[in-house]
Design a protein around this motif. Structure first.
Motif, PDB file in Angstrom:
ATOM      1  N   ARG A 240      33.237  41.699  31.069  1.00 46.67           N
ATOM      2  CA  ARG A 240      34.306  42.675  31.850  1.00 46.67           C
ATOM      3  C   ARG A 240      33.977  43.383  33.278  1.00 46.67           C
ATOM      4  NH1 ARG A 240      38.883  40.621  29.616  1.00 46.67           N
ATOM      5  NH2 ARG A 240      38.579  40.447  27.408  1.00 46.67           N
ATOM      6  N   VAL A 241      34.892  43.244  34.106  1.00 50.65           N
ATOM      7  CA  VAL A 241      34.447  43.877  35.600  1.00 50.65           C
ATOM      8  C   VAL A 241      35.742  44.724  36.004  1.00 50.65           C
ATOM      9  CG1 VAL A 241      32.637  42.096  36.164  1.00 50.65           C
ATOM     10  CG2 VAL A 241      35.128  41.971  36.836  1.00 50.65           C
ATOM     11  N   ALA A 242      35.608  45.452  37.081  1.00 48.52           N
ATOM     12  CA  ALA A 242      36.929  46.404  37.278  1.00 48.52           C
ATOM     13  C   ALA A 242      37.850  45.169  37.958  1.00 48.52           C
ATOM     14  CB  ALA A 242      36.376  47.427  38.239  1.00 48.52           C
ATOM     15  N   GLY A 243      39.166  45.765  37.754  1.00 43.78           N
ATOM     16  CA  GLY A 243      40.122  44.863  38.436  1.00 43.78           C
ATOM     17  C   GLY A 243      40.807  44.235  37.247  1.00 43.78           C
ATOM     18  N   HIS A 244      41.896  43.583  37.858  1.00 46.51           N
ATOM     19  CA  HIS A 244      42.936  42.974  36.673  1.00 46.51           C
ATOM     20  C   HIS A 244      43.039  41.270  36.887  1.00 46.51           C
ATOM     21  CE1 HIS A 244      44.497  46.781  35.515  1.00 46.51           C
ATOM     22  NE2 HIS A 244      44.349  47.319  36.935  1.00 46.51           N
ATOM     23  N   GLN A 247      38.403  37.452  34.604  1.00 45.82           N
ATOM     24  CA  GLN A 247      37.265  38.004  34.418  1.00 45.82           C
ATOM     25  C   GLN A 247      36.201  37.090  34.281  1.00 45.82           C
ATOM     26  OE1 GLN A 247      36.745  41.533  33.730  1.00 45.82           O
ATOM     27  NE2 GLN A 247      38.644  41.380  34.622  1.00 45.82           N
ATOM     28  N   ARG A 258      22.093  44.902  30.554  1.00 48.23           N
ATOM     29  CA  ARG A 258      23.135  44.635  31.354  1.00 48.23           C
ATOM     30  C   ARG A 258      22.421  43.752  32.523  1.00 48.23           C
ATOM     31  NH1 ARG A 258      27.441  47.818  30.351  1.00 48.23           N
ATOM     32  NH2 ARG A 258      28.382  47.356  32.214  1.00 48.23           N
ATOM     33  N   GLU A 283      31.026  41.931  42.085  1.00 42.95           N
ATOM     34  CA  GLU A 283      31.651  42.609  40.836  1.00 42.95           C
ATOM     35  C   GLU A 283      30.747  42.739  39.600  1.00 42.95           C
ATOM     36  OE1 GLU A 283      36.233  40.759  41.157  1.00 42.95           O
ATOM     37  OE2 GLU A 283      34.648  39.312  40.524  1.00 42.95           O
ATOM     38  N   VAL A 286      28.717  45.825  40.657  1.00 45.75           N
ATOM     39  CA  VAL A 286      29.533  47.117  40.460  1.00 45.75           C
ATOM     40  C   VAL A 286      29.793  47.622  39.090  1.00 45.75           C
ATOM     41  CG1 VAL A 286      31.642  48.398  41.126  1.00 45.75           C
ATOM     42  CG2 VAL A 286      30.614  46.976  42.825  1.00 45.75           C
ATOM     43  N   ALA A 287      29.746  46.656  38.142  1.00 44.85           N
ATOM     44  CA  ALA A 287      30.204  46.949  36.574  1.00 44.85           C
ATOM     45  C   ALA A 287      28.663  47.067  36.227  1.00 44.85           C
ATOM     46  CB  ALA A 287      30.578  45.577  36.218  1.00 44.85           C
TER      47      ALA A 287
END
Length: 333
Positions: A240-244, A247, A258, A283, A286-287
């Protein structure tokens, strides 16, 4: 004290909390623990390194409390012999020196310091002191279903507590508040465990590598066979990463630390794959994920070197004592 049949709210402790409470038990104190076996309590005490000795009492065949006490004294005498000559000076309170002198004579000749004609109370007090100056912790399992099997164990531990031992009575399940259990349930505690995230409770399939990637399967198998890295990575999973948007599904992921490992074929070296990979790395970064990219050719040419690169990243994310692990290039494990 609550009457039989009354419900009593008992403190709920984690195994770590329990170890701390047990460490503070004084000689002569006892504690009933509901929800752990004898061996489970032993594991909790060993993991916490409480700084006191504990003996897991052999009570598999509780014919009588006297037989259990005799077996316990035999075990304490064996432990005392193993500690000879590193015994504490002096003797236990209210016990005269002659016992210690006679016991030392036996131990020096390689025999356990056990005297069948000496009063059990005297032997118990002295052996407890010889084995553990701060009072031995005795851990015995009590059958929570059979009062007939439970009674001798409870009686034996009550006797030991009366002669200076710190006693833990392990009940794997909650017993009825009836004799003989009512004698030990006052002040008892229960064991609970903190809920773990779903990802830690999920058991993935044995192999999750992409079926079309020989390189992924080789790396996955090598990781599974490595004593340090086994169990850390799962393959072909969504992170899961940020945004819609969509993935990313990665080749290998270690969620605990991680880390993402991507194993790239030649198609990843040209557009548009190359640019897409760079954005995906961003991405994941950043996650909170550190991304290591290996090529199929690197895996094929030197699989062990690829594994050592993964090992180095794991150690970077999970610093460990250099004394306990070999260097990243050491493949002699």
């Amino acid at each position: 004290m609550p009457r039989s049949g009354e419900s009593t709210a008992r403190p709920c402790l984690t195994p770590t909390d329990l170890a701390g409470r047990v460490a503070g038990l004084a000689g002569g104190e006892r504690l009933a623990v509901i929800g752990l076996t004898r061996d489970g309590i032993g594991e909790a005490l060993a993991a916490a390194e409480i700084g006191r000795g504990a003996l897991l009492v052999a009570a598999e065949d509780p014919r009588s409390s006297t037989a259990l006490v005799d077996r316990l004294l035999d075990d304490l005498a064996e432990l005392a012999l193993a500690r000879w000559p590193d015994w504490p000076e002096g003797s236990a309170p209210a016990v005269s020196g002659p016992w210690l002198k006679a016991a030392a004579t036996l131990a020096a000749s390689g025999r356990p310091p056990r005297f069948r004609r000496v009063a059990r109370a005297l032997e118990c007090a002295q052996l407890l002191r010889v084995v553990e100056p701060d009072s031995v912790i005795l851990v015995a399992e009590v059958d929570p279903v059979s009062p007939a099997r439970a009674a001798p164990v409870i009686e034996a531990l009550e006797w030991c507590a009366g002669h200076g031992a710190s006693c833990i009575l392990a009940l794997p399940a909650a017993p009825p508040d009836l004799p003989p259990y009512d004698r030990i349930l006052y002040g008892a505690c229960t064991i609970g465990r903190a809920s773990r995230p779903a990802a830690e409770r999920f058991i993935s399939a044995r192999s999750r590598a992409h079926p079309a990637s020989e390189a992924e399967r080789r790396v996955e198998a090598a990781l599974a066979a490595d004593p340090e890295l086994a169990g850390l990575f799962t393959g072909n999973e969504i992170v899961r990463v940020a945004g819609h948007g969509q993935q990313p599904r990665v080749d290998l992921v270690c969620r605990a630390h991680r880390i993402v490992v991507e194993i790239d074929g030649p198609e990843h070296q040209a557009s548009p794959k190359f640019a897409q990979d760079r954005h995906r790395d961003y991405e994941l970064l950043v996650a909170g994920y550190l991304v290591l990219r290996l090529t199929n050719d690197q895996v094929t040419a030197d699989l062990q070197r690829a594994i050592e690169k993964i090992r180095a990243v794991v150690r970077l994310r999970r610093p460990l004592s250099s004394a306990s692990l070999p260097s990243a290039g050491d493949t002699t494990r």
